[in-house]
Write an enzyme that holds these catalytic residues in place. Sequence first.
Site, PDB file in Angstrom:
ATOM      1  N   ALA A  94      -0.763  -2.752   8.080  1.00  0.00           N
ATOM      2  CA  ALA A  94      -0.258  -1.607   9.124  1.00  0.00           C
ATOM      3  C   ALA A  94       0.963  -2.210   9.427  1.00  0.00           C
ATOM      4  O   ALA A  94       1.437  -3.145   9.419  1.00  0.00           O
ATOM      5  CB  ALA A  94      -1.344  -1.772  10.209  1.00  0.00           C
ATOM      6  N   TYR A  95       1.707  -1.382  10.100  1.00  0.00           N
ATOM      7  CA  TYR A  95       3.000  -1.285  10.580  1.00  0.00           C
ATOM      8  C   TYR A  95       2.505  -1.622  12.223  1.00  0.00           C
ATOM      9  O   TYR A  95       2.012  -0.728  12.735  1.00  0.00           O
ATOM     10  CB  TYR A  95       3.827  -0.258  10.630  1.00  0.00           C
ATOM     11  CG  TYR A  95       5.158  -0.391  11.203  1.00  0.00           C
ATOM     12  CD1 TYR A  95       6.363  -0.778  10.678  1.00  0.00           C
ATOM     13  CD2 TYR A  95       5.343  -0.182  12.778  1.00  0.00           C
ATOM     14  CE1 TYR A  95       7.591  -0.876  11.426  1.00  0.00           C
ATOM     15  CE2 TYR A  95       6.528  -0.302  13.414  1.00  0.00           C
ATOM     16  CZ  TYR A  95       7.506  -0.478  12.873  1.00  0.00           C
ATOM     17  OH  TYR A  95       8.665  -0.644  13.669  1.00  0.00           O
ATOM     18  N   THR A  96       2.560  -2.677  12.714  1.00  0.00           N
ATOM     19  CA  THR A  96       2.190  -3.080  14.025  1.00  0.00           C
ATOM     20  C   THR A  96       3.071  -3.191  15.328  1.00  0.00           C
ATOM     21  O   THR A  96       2.521  -3.556  16.504  1.00  0.00           O
ATOM     22  CB  THR A  96       1.258  -4.354  13.907  1.00  0.00           C
ATOM     23  OG1 THR A  96       1.812  -5.348  13.500  1.00  0.00           O
ATOM     24  CG2 THR A  96      -0.133  -3.863  13.197  1.00  0.00           C
ATOM     25  N   ILE A 108       0.893  -1.350  -0.118  1.00  0.00           N
ATOM     26  CA  ILE A 108       0.121   0.125  -0.141  1.00  0.00           C
ATOM     27  C   ILE A 108       0.763   1.265  -0.044  1.00  0.00           C
ATOM     28  O   ILE A 108       0.298   2.494  -0.155  1.00  0.00           O
ATOM     29  CB  ILE A 108      -0.954   0.233   0.894  1.00  0.00           C
ATOM     30  CG1 ILE A 108      -0.424   0.115   2.596  1.00  0.00           C
ATOM     31  CG2 ILE A 108      -1.994  -1.127   1.131  1.00  0.00           C
ATOM     32  CD1 ILE A 108      -1.390   0.655   3.549  1.00  0.00           C
ATOM     33  N   TRP A 141      -6.210  -4.452  21.791  1.00  0.00           N
ATOM     34  CA  TRP A 141      -5.581  -5.645  22.306  1.00  0.00           C
ATOM     35  C   TRP A 141      -5.897  -6.955  21.340  1.00  0.00           C
ATOM     36  O   TRP A 141      -6.556  -8.057  22.137  1.00  0.00           O
ATOM     37  CB  TRP A 141      -6.001  -6.073  23.877  1.00  0.00           C
ATOM     38  CG  TRP A 141      -5.337  -5.058  24.709  1.00  0.00           C
ATOM     39  CD1 TRP A 141      -5.094  -3.684  24.237  1.00  0.00           C
ATOM     40  CD2 TRP A 141      -5.259  -5.211  26.119  1.00  0.00           C
ATOM     41  NE1 TRP A 141      -4.666  -3.141  25.652  1.00  0.00           N
ATOM     42  CE2 TRP A 141      -4.752  -3.817  26.741  1.00  0.00           C
ATOM     43  CE3 TRP A 141      -5.571  -6.229  26.962  1.00  0.00           C
ATOM     44  CZ2 TRP A 141      -4.801  -3.842  28.079  1.00  0.00           C
ATOM     45  CZ3 TRP A 141      -5.128  -5.977  28.474  1.00  0.00           C
ATOM     46  CH2 TRP A 141      -4.823  -4.740  28.845  1.00  0.00           C
ATOM     47  N   LYS A 157      -0.751   6.037  13.641  1.00  0.00           N
ATOM     48  CA  LYS A 157      -2.247   5.608  13.354  1.00  0.00           C
ATOM     49  C   LYS A 157      -3.274   6.699  13.367  1.00  0.00           C
ATOM     50  O   LYS A 157      -4.007   6.766  12.614  1.00  0.00           O
ATOM     51  CB  LYS A 157      -2.519   4.414  14.645  1.00  0.00           C
ATOM     52  CG  LYS A 157      -1.799   3.340  14.295  1.00  0.00           C
ATOM     53  CD  LYS A 157      -2.049   2.295  12.946  1.00  0.00           C
ATOM     54  CE  LYS A 157      -3.645   1.736  13.090  1.00  0.00           C
ATOM     55  NZ  LYS A 157      -3.677   0.867  12.003  1.00  0.00           N
ATOM     56  N   THR A 165      -6.607   1.856  16.466  1.00  0.00           N
ATOM     57  CA  THR A 165      -6.354   1.615  17.682  1.00  0.00           C
ATOM     58  C   THR A 165      -6.830   2.398  18.987  1.00  0.00           C
ATOM     59  O   THR A 165      -6.946   3.671  18.792  1.00  0.00           O
ATOM     60  CB  THR A 165      -4.783   1.368  17.834  1.00  0.00           C
ATOM     61  OG1 THR A 165      -4.293   0.794  19.075  1.00  0.00           O
ATOM     62  CG2 THR A 165      -4.087   2.800  17.258  1.00  0.00           C
ATOM     63  N   ASP A 166      -6.641   1.858  20.123  1.00  0.00           N
ATOM     64  CA  ASP A 166      -7.000   2.188  21.062  1.00  0.00           C
ATOM     65  C   ASP A 166      -5.751   3.398  21.553  1.00  0.00           C
ATOM     66  O   ASP A 166      -5.706   4.206  22.572  1.00  0.00           O
ATOM     67  CB  ASP A 166      -7.212   1.264  22.390  1.00  0.00           C
ATOM     68  CG  ASP A 166      -6.181   0.293  22.640  1.00  0.00           C
ATOM     69  OD1 ASP A 166      -5.557   0.095  21.584  1.00  0.00           O
ATOM     70  OD2 ASP A 166      -6.188  -0.578  23.691  1.00  0.00           O
ATOM     71  N   TYR A 183       3.699   4.611  17.617  1.00  0.00           N
ATOM     72  CA  TYR A 183       2.710   3.800  16.995  1.00  0.00           C
ATOM     73  C   TYR A 183       1.142   4.606  16.898  1.00  0.00           C
ATOM     74  O   TYR A 183       0.762   4.664  15.857  1.00  0.00           O
ATOM     75  CB  TYR A 183       2.464   2.216  17.369  1.00  0.00           C
ATOM     76  CG  TYR A 183       1.308   1.693  17.168  1.00  0.00           C
ATOM     77  CD1 TYR A 183       1.056   0.817  15.733  1.00  0.00           C
ATOM     78  CD2 TYR A 183       0.389   1.384  18.001  1.00  0.00           C
ATOM     79  CE1 TYR A 183       0.140   0.214  15.384  1.00  0.00           C
ATOM     80  CE2 TYR A 183      -0.704   0.550  17.518  1.00  0.00           C
ATOM     81  CZ  TYR A 183      -0.910  -0.007  16.486  1.00  0.00           C
ATOM     82  OH  TYR A 183      -1.859  -0.959  15.974  1.00  0.00           O
TER      83      TYR A 183
HETATM   84  N1  LIG Z   1      -2.544  -6.513  16.985  1.00  0.00           N
HETATM   85  C1  LIG Z   1      -3.084  -5.847  18.105  1.00  0.00           C
HETATM   86  O1  LIG Z   1      -3.332  -5.818  19.187  1.00  0.00           O
HETATM   87  C2  LIG Z   1      -4.079  -4.296  17.449  1.00  0.00           C
HETATM   88  C3  LIG Z   1      -4.828  -3.373  18.283  1.00  0.00           C
HETATM   89  C4  LIG Z   1      -5.388  -2.650  17.975  1.00  0.00           C
HETATM   90  C5  LIG Z   1      -5.287  -2.254  16.594  1.00  0.00           C
HETATM   91  N2  LIG Z   1      -4.795  -2.937  15.593  1.00  0.00           N
HETATM   92  C6  LIG Z   1      -4.816  -2.796  14.290  1.00  0.00           C
HETATM   93  O2  LIG Z   1      -5.519  -3.763  13.640  1.00  0.00           O
HETATM   94  C7  LIG Z   1      -4.889  -3.929  12.193  1.00  0.00           C
HETATM   95  C8  LIG Z   1      -4.563  -5.266  11.941  1.00  0.00           C
HETATM   96  O3  LIG Z   1      -3.853  -5.817  12.824  1.00  0.00           O
HETATM   97  P1  LIG Z   1      -3.143  -7.142  12.743  1.00  0.00           P
HETATM   98  O4  LIG Z   1      -3.067  -7.659  14.416  1.00  0.00           O
HETATM   99  O5  LIG Z   1      -3.864  -8.108  11.943  1.00  0.00           O
HETATM  100  O6  LIG Z   1      -1.654  -6.808  12.306  1.00  0.00           O
HETATM  101  P2  LIG Z   1      -0.546  -7.887  11.811  1.00  0.00           P
HETATM  102  O7  LIG Z   1      -0.673  -9.334  11.899  1.00  0.00           O
HETATM  103  O8  LIG Z   1       0.847  -7.242  12.132  1.00  0.00           O
HETATM  104  O9  LIG Z   1      -0.833  -7.864  10.189  1.00  0.00           O
HETATM  105  C9  LIG Z   1      -0.464  -6.562   9.206  1.00  0.00           C
HETATM  106  C10 LIG Z   1      -0.278  -6.894   8.052  1.00  0.00           C
HETATM  107  O10 LIG Z   1      -0.067  -5.758   7.154  1.00  0.00           O
HETATM  108  C11 LIG Z   1       1.038  -6.268   6.358  1.00  0.00           C
HETATM  109  N3  LIG Z   1       1.783  -5.075   5.854  1.00  0.00           N
HETATM  110  C12 LIG Z   1       2.518  -4.130   6.279  1.00  0.00           C
HETATM  111  N4  LIG Z   1       3.148  -3.173   5.670  1.00  0.00           N
HETATM  112  C13 LIG Z   1       2.474  -3.130   4.463  1.00  0.00           C
HETATM  113  C14 LIG Z   1       2.244  -2.622   3.166  1.00  0.00           C
HETATM  114  N5  LIG Z   1       3.135  -1.386   2.994  1.00  0.00           N
HETATM  115  N6  LIG Z   1       1.590  -2.911   2.387  1.00  0.00           N
HETATM  116  C15 LIG Z   1       0.808  -4.029   2.386  1.00  0.00           C
HETATM  117  N7  LIG Z   1       0.397  -4.855   3.525  1.00  0.00           N
HETATM  118  C16 LIG Z   1       1.541  -4.136   4.799  1.00  0.00           C
HETATM  119  C17 LIG Z   1       1.950  -7.165   7.174  1.00  0.00           C
HETATM  120  O11 LIG Z   1       2.814  -7.722   6.316  1.00  0.00           O
HETATM  121  P3  LIG Z   1       4.322  -7.862   7.151  1.00  0.00           P
HETATM  122  O12 LIG Z   1       4.054  -8.746   8.187  1.00  0.00           O
HETATM  123  O13 LIG Z   1       4.954  -8.993   6.042  1.00  0.00           O
HETATM  124  O14 LIG Z   1       5.038  -6.860   7.281  1.00  0.00           O
HETATM  125  C18 LIG Z   1       0.799  -7.771   7.830  1.00  0.00           C
HETATM  126  O15 LIG Z   1       0.693  -9.061   6.944  1.00  0.00           O
HETATM  127  C19 LIG Z   1      -3.994  -2.906  11.962  1.00  0.00           C
HETATM  128  O16 LIG Z   1      -4.511  -1.818  11.527  1.00  0.00           O
HETATM  129  C20 LIG Z   1      -3.582  -2.432  13.347  1.00  0.00           C
HETATM  130  O17 LIG Z   1      -2.927  -1.426  13.540  1.00  0.00           O
HETATM  131  C21 LIG Z   1      -3.936  -4.036  16.048  1.00  0.00           C
END
Ligand SMILES: NC(=O)c1ccc[n+]([C@@H]2O[C@H](COP(=O)([O-])OP(=O)(O)OC[C@H]3O[C@@H](n4cnc5c(N)ncnc54)[C@H](OP(=O)(O)O)[C@@H]3O)[C@@H](O)[C@H]2O)c1
Length: 287
Positions: free
Chosen positions: A62-64, A39, A152, A131, A103-104, A127
């Site tokens: 996302a960058y997580t 993206i 979470w 966001k 995110t929270d 982070y």
């Molecule tokens: N995890 C949490 O606790 C949490 C809490 C609140 C909100 N969120 C939000 O929820 C959403 C989903 O999180 P998740 O837990 O599913 O995260 P995740 O497992 O880290 O998944 C994010 C995915 O995005 C990919 N990605 C990174 N940079 C990209 C780019 N430039 N273009 C396309 N894809 C890219 C990553 O690929 P790579 O791994 O190869 O980099 C990964 O597959 C995110 O927006 C996150 O900010 C997460």
Amino acid sequence: MKKILVTGANGQLGRCIKDATSEFPDLQFVFVSKEELNIEEADLLNDFFKKHNFSHCINTAAYTNVEKAESEIEKAFSINAEAVKNLASTCKENGVVLLHISTDYVFDGKKASPYLETDTTNPINVYGSSKLKGEQYIEEICDRVYIFRTSWLYSQYGHNFLNTILRYAEERKPLTITTEQTGTPTNANALAKALLTVIAQEKGSYGVYHFSNSGETTWHGFAEEILRQTGKLEEVKLAKTNHYRTFAARPIYSVLDNTKARINLKIEQIDWQKSLISVLKKTVINL
Ligand SMILES: NC(=O)c1ccc[n+]([C@@H]2O[C@H](COP(=O)([O-])OP(=O)(O)OC[C@H]3O[C@@H](n4cnc5c(N)ncnc54)[C@H](OP(=O)(O)O)[C@@H]3O)[C@@H](O)[C@H]2O)c1
């Protein structure tokens, strides 16, 4: 037929959305991993959208890594803010409804009651700041957009708190977990189903929404419940700490108020402990 693009398809939420698609036979999906559609590459995004006729885009990309973001500031902002800006513009140009996940951690945690969508944001780590910038770009650009702030997130997939605790429990390693933060563990499968329900029943109630499971706990409370539900509470030594050091500051309190999603989108949030049982059934054999 509604045609939905899902970015970040190999991430935990992306994989949960893929699993949920069987319950939505009237929706058509295109899942793309980072390798298939980065993206950050605006030209690629434009070409991709022109080739398809998407009605909706769910951006899970996302960058997580909250800890690493403190030293990879540019990378975090490039993905969570600048790339999101491009994606929002591409959605707008192509008449696509955007569903974006936030995110929270956009909040500072100084409140003592669940955060409303209208509460003032004030992120305390990189982070969260990246966001929030992404949210702000989207709101400037798109009218047809849903921003879901969640907290979470865990599931049967990827590196998350649940899978870490299960691994430690398997190895019978002692655990010391912080009681300093209060929030709500959220089952990514529940969020996935909610996102697809919103698309299936689309009523145009665009805006910012909070979506988490209901209730609240600390990370220690979450670990204790995982061990209790898997019958390992007696086997694994679990201690509390209130001075666990991390690079990134985290909000002390980040419980989200889900009332708006319940009323406007008719999404029911279930209790976090009950939701945990359903994920453990997918994760732990013999449960
Ligand atoms: N995890 C949490 O606790 C949490 C809490 C609140 C909100 N969120 C939000 O929820 C959403 C989903 O999180 P998740 O837990 O599913 O995260 P995740 O497992 O880290 O998944 C994010 C995915 O995005 C990919 N990605 C990174 N940079 C990209 C780019 N430039 N273009 C396309 N894809 C890219 C990553 O690929 P790579 O791994 O190869 O980099 C990964 O597959 C995110 O927006 C996150 O900010 C997460």
